[in-house]
Design a protein around this motif. Structure first.
Motif, PDB file in Angstrom:
ATOM      1  N   GLY A 116       0.884  -1.096   0.102  1.00  0.00           N
ATOM      2  CA  GLY A 116       0.128  -0.030   0.084  1.00  0.00           C
ATOM      3  C   GLY A 116       0.754   1.210  -0.052  1.00  0.00           C
ATOM      4  N   GLU A 117       0.550   2.294   0.808  1.00  0.00           N
ATOM      5  CA  GLU A 117       1.345   3.450   0.920  1.00  0.00           C
ATOM      6  C   GLU A 117       2.660   3.381   1.470  1.00  0.00           C
ATOM      7  N   LYS A 118       2.595   2.629   2.762  1.00  0.00           N
ATOM      8  CA  LYS A 118       3.873   2.572   3.532  1.00  0.00           C
ATOM      9  C   LYS A 118       4.850   1.766   2.654  1.00  0.00           C
ATOM     10  N   ARG A 119       6.131   1.818   2.876  1.00  0.00           N
ATOM     11  CA  ARG A 119       7.265   1.460   2.335  1.00  0.00           C
ATOM     12  C   ARG A 119       8.348   1.049   3.303  1.00  0.00           C
ATOM     13  N   PHE A 120       8.856  -0.493   3.376  1.00  0.00           N
ATOM     14  CA  PHE A 120       9.393  -0.861   4.452  1.00  0.00           C
ATOM     15  C   PHE A 120      10.795  -1.586   3.872  1.00  0.00           C
ATOM     16  N   GLU A 121      11.791  -1.638   4.601  1.00  0.00           N
ATOM     17  CA  GLU A 121      13.020  -1.957   4.264  1.00  0.00           C
ATOM     18  C   GLU A 121      13.102  -3.525   4.060  1.00  0.00           C
ATOM     19  N   SER A 122      12.402  -4.386   4.959  1.00  0.00           N
ATOM     20  CA  SER A 122      12.295  -5.525   5.047  1.00  0.00           C
ATOM     21  C   SER A 122      10.788  -6.203   4.747  1.00  0.00           C
ATOM     22  N   VAL A 123      10.723  -7.352   4.245  1.00  0.00           N
ATOM     23  CA  VAL A 123       9.210  -7.932   3.935  1.00  0.00           C
ATOM     24  C   VAL A 123       8.928  -8.254   5.641  1.00  0.00           C
ATOM     25  N   HIS A 124       9.875  -8.618   6.243  1.00  0.00           N
ATOM     26  CA  HIS A 124       9.507  -8.896   7.892  1.00  0.00           C
ATOM     27  C   HIS A 124       8.880  -7.853   8.447  1.00  0.00           C
ATOM     28  N   ASP A 125       9.472  -6.681   8.376  1.00  0.00           N
ATOM     29  CA  ASP A 125       8.931  -5.272   8.974  1.00  0.00           C
ATOM     30  C   ASP A 125       7.491  -5.071   8.202  1.00  0.00           C
ATOM     31  N   LEU A 126       7.360  -5.216   6.869  1.00  0.00           N
ATOM     32  CA  LEU A 126       5.922  -4.905   6.341  1.00  0.00           C
ATOM     33  C   LEU A 126       4.921  -5.908   6.954  1.00  0.00           C
ATOM     34  N   VAL A 127       5.222  -7.207   7.205  1.00  0.00           N
ATOM     35  CA  VAL A 127       4.316  -8.046   7.916  1.00  0.00           C
ATOM     36  C   VAL A 127       3.920  -7.764   9.163  1.00  0.00           C
ATOM     37  N   THR A 128       5.159  -7.436   9.929  1.00  0.00           N
ATOM     38  CA  THR A 128       4.873  -6.951  11.368  1.00  0.00           C
ATOM     39  C   THR A 128       3.955  -6.008  11.615  1.00  0.00           C
ATOM     40  N   ASP A 129       3.994  -4.743  10.579  1.00  0.00           N
ATOM     41  CA  ASP A 129       3.266  -3.614  10.735  1.00  0.00           C
ATOM     42  C   ASP A 129       1.872  -4.344  10.083  1.00  0.00           C
ATOM     43  N   GLY A 130       1.651  -4.862   9.164  1.00  0.00           N
ATOM     44  CA  GLY A 130       0.671  -5.291   8.410  1.00  0.00           C
ATOM     45  C   GLY A 130      -0.330  -6.110   9.574  1.00  0.00           C
ATOM     46  N   LEU A 131       0.267  -6.803  10.239  1.00  0.00           N
ATOM     47  CA  LEU A 131      -0.567  -7.764  11.306  1.00  0.00           C
ATOM     48  C   LEU A 131      -0.966  -6.848  12.504  1.00  0.00           C
ATOM     49  N   TRP A 232      -0.231   3.764  16.294  1.00  0.00           N
ATOM     50  CA  TRP A 232      -0.109   2.247  16.289  1.00  0.00           C
ATOM     51  C   TRP A 232       1.071   1.959  15.031  1.00  0.00           C
ATOM     52  N   GLY A 233       1.612   0.850  14.906  1.00  0.00           N
ATOM     53  CA  GLY A 233       2.344   0.539  13.653  1.00  0.00           C
ATOM     54  C   GLY A 233       3.664   0.551  13.841  1.00  0.00           C
ATOM     55  N   LEU A 234       4.724  -0.025  12.812  1.00  0.00           N
ATOM     56  CA  LEU A 234       5.965   0.202  13.117  1.00  0.00           C
ATOM     57  C   LEU A 234       6.589   1.635  12.179  1.00  0.00           C
ATOM     58  N   ILE A 235       6.115   1.876  11.414  1.00  0.00           N
ATOM     59  CA  ILE A 235       6.487   3.137  10.537  1.00  0.00           C
ATOM     60  C   ILE A 235       5.308   3.946  10.202  1.00  0.00           C
ATOM     61  N   ALA A 236       5.511   5.483   9.727  1.00  0.00           N
ATOM     62  CA  ALA A 236       4.718   6.309   9.139  1.00  0.00           C
ATOM     63  C   ALA A 236       3.363   6.161  10.142  1.00  0.00           C
ATOM     64  N   GLN A 237       3.357   6.161  11.392  1.00  0.00           N
ATOM     65  CA  GLN A 237       2.249   6.024  12.207  1.00  0.00           C
ATOM     66  C   GLN A 237       1.320   7.191  12.087  1.00  0.00           C
ATOM     67  N   GLY A 238       1.926   8.244  11.899  1.00  0.00           N
ATOM     68  CA  GLY A 238       0.970   9.425  12.106  1.00  0.00           C
ATOM     69  C   GLY A 238       1.902  10.505  11.215  1.00  0.00           C
ATOM     70  N   VAL A 239       1.391  11.846  11.776  1.00  0.00           N
ATOM     71  CA  VAL A 239       2.144  13.107  10.849  1.00  0.00           C
ATOM     72  C   VAL A 239       2.560  13.907  12.050  1.00  0.00           C
ATOM     73  N   ARG A 240       3.467  14.702  11.376  1.00  0.00           N
ATOM     74  CA  ARG A 240       4.283  15.523  12.396  1.00  0.00           C
ATOM     75  C   ARG A 240       4.103  16.876  11.682  1.00  0.00           C
ATOM     76  N   CYS A 241       3.790  18.098  12.347  1.00  0.00           N
ATOM     77  CA  CYS A 241       4.012  19.554  11.561  1.00  0.00           C
ATOM     78  C   CYS A 241       5.271  19.836  11.668  1.00  0.00           C
ATOM     79  N   SER A 242       5.895  20.080  10.732  1.00  0.00           N
ATOM     80  CA  SER A 242       7.532  20.375  10.312  1.00  0.00           C
ATOM     81  C   SER A 242       7.744  21.987  10.790  1.00  0.00           C
ATOM     82  N   ASP A 243       6.737  22.664  11.175  1.00  0.00           N
ATOM     83  CA  ASP A 243       6.910  24.051  11.611  1.00  0.00           C
ATOM     84  C   ASP A 243       6.852  24.141  13.173  1.00  0.00           C
TER      85      ASP A 243
END
Length: 464
Positions: A116-131, A232-243
């Motif tokens: 989907g939108e999220k991109r992962f360094e490894s398949v294992h991380d992708l599956v962890t986040d997906g679960l 929740w999740g391993l990566i891209a869990q939310g958004v941060r205001c860069s300002d």
């Protein structure tokens, strides 16, 4: 289902006045669910596959059927493997056991793995986040749907601090509306109105600014500063205001008020920075670049021949830009460093030209162009004034201050040979840029841009 408890696990950057600080109540239910989510179990292929892509490991089983993949997974929650599609050779599918069934996802790789939108360094991380995501969205669908209805945002020290800062901010009042009296179908300005428009005192005002949210990966547990729920999740869990650094869920970001208070530590540069962001970060009504350059020009350059038309050396103008980006309001632009006033004038034009949103914003550009086409002079001024009312406060204040300065420049026309029309030619394309860059349209608009700036200078006392 909506369990809540105090938690010290948050990496939140909420700030508050120490005297009335109350620790926020972080809602830990979603964090608990993430801890309960199934763990990935890689099902390895017993033999080496000759056609295995280099970016997959032993979880790749080659071209096998869905049924056989289901059999290999063995019904274990979290078990996964990768297979090549029989229907579309060369494409790959992630087979994953969840909820007592095998789920199949088209798997992609472009340097990182994604379904989907999220991109992962490894398949294992992708599956962890997906679960984690599957488990939480299955167990807490109703909770997630309602989690934004009872926000704690207004009670956090973050917003209290903002309100306190905004109380002390000086801005502009709502621009005084110029009324035009109709007499025998002719529009005229009343001397009383003209006089009242001449002195419009600055009053307190809120410089509303939307947050500049960008998808962010948080290290360690993080809670949303809008709804207080775990992200929740391993990566891209939310958004941060860069300002300003506000951290929220992506869905919560749509509900956060336009009350961003930029943090100077996050503003990397002065030039090419959004105008409202810069003035809010420095707690000023206008960019200090504009104030400092105009002050220097009025001190020693109003009688300089060809002021704003004659170019200074580009490398020296670049030095001024770097000085502002590096030193901010401490930048030295005095005659001791830059004797040629055209360098300072060039730096001011460069600053205005490099704004990501022009002083006369994209949103009101067409309104001003249409105003320039009105043949009746007084009706044209009324339309221009209506356009000014639509500008954001920081843009209005910057334009008002600049036009007042350029009016002073025209008072020395005999010495500098710069009248309102000449300045309109110089500043038209600098202050006004069409939303869509079309060479032909831009060329056609240039005379209208020139006229708008010329009229803003000539009628500065009425229009502002």
């Amino acid at each position: 289902m909506a369990a809540s408890s105090n938690s010290s696990l948050s990496g939140s950057s909420v700030s508050s006045d120490p005297e009335d600080y109350q620790p926020p109540i972080w809602k830990s239910y979603l964090y608990q669910l993430q801890q309960e989510a199934p763990r990935p179990k890689r099902i390895t292929c017993p033999q080496e596959m000759e056609n295995r892509p280099r970016y997959y490991g032993r979880e790749f089983h080659g071209m096998i059927s869905r049924e056989y993949a289901d059999e290999l997974l063995g019904g274990a929650e979290g078990a996964y493997l990768i297979r090549e599609s029989r229907r579309q050779p060369g494409t790959h599918t992630l087979a994953l056991r969840f909820g007592h069934q095998t789920l199949n996802y088209r798997l992609f790789y472009d340097g990182k793995h994604f379904v989907g939108e999220k991109r992962f360094e490894s398949v294992h991380d992708l599956v962890t986040d997906g679960l984690i995501t599957l488990y939480i969205e299955t167990k807490a669908a109703e909770y997630i749907a309602k989690m934004t209805t009872n926000p704690i945002y207004e009670h956090l020290g973050y917003t209290s601090l903002l309100k306190d800062k905004m109380t002390h901010r000086r801005g502009r009042s709502e621009p005084r509306r110029v009324t035009f009296q109709r007499d025998d179908n002719k529009i005229t300005t009343s001397p009383l109105v003209r006089h009242s428009a001449l002195k419009d005192p600055e009053k307190q005002s809120s410089y509303d600014k939307i947050h500049n949210f960008k998808v962010h990966t948080f290290r360690g547990p993080h809670w949303c500063e809008y709804c207080a729920n775990f992200m929740w999740g391993l990566i891209a869990q939310g958004v941060r205001c860069s300002d300003c650094g506000l951290n929220v869920h992506k869905q919560c970001s749509k509900l956060v008020p336009s009350d961003c208070q930029p943090d100077l530590r996050r503003i990397k540069k002065v030039f090419s920075c959004d105008l409202t962001t810069l003035v809010k970060a420095h707690n000023t009504t206008r960019p200090m670049v504009v104030d400092m350059c105009i002050k220097e020009i009025e001190l020693r350059g109003l009688q300089s021949e060809g002021l704003y038309r004659v170019s200074g050396f580009s490398e020296h103008i670049e030095d001024v830009r770097l000085a502002f980006d590096r030193d901010g309001e401490k930048a030295d632009i005095s005659a001791n460093v830059y004797n040629d006033i055209n360098i300072i004038a060039g730096a001011l034009k460069l600053y205005l030209r490099d704004l990501p949103i022009p002083v006369i914003t994209f949103d009101v550009y067409s309104r001003f162009i249409q105003a320039a086409k009105i043949p009746n002079p007084d009706a044209r001024l009324e339309a221009i004034h209506e356009g000014l009312l639509q500008l954001p406060p920081a843009h209005y204040e910057t334009l008002r201050y600049l036009m007042r300065h350029l009016k002073k420049v025209t008072m020395f026309e005999k010495e500098n040979f710069m009248n309102a029309e000449n300045l309109g030619i110089v500043f038209g394309p600098t202050l006004m840029q069409p939303p869509e860059q079309n060479a032909l349209a831009t060329l056609n608009d240039m005379r209208h841009q020139k006229l708008i700036i010329q009229l803003l200078i000539e009628h500065e006392d009425v229009l502002f």
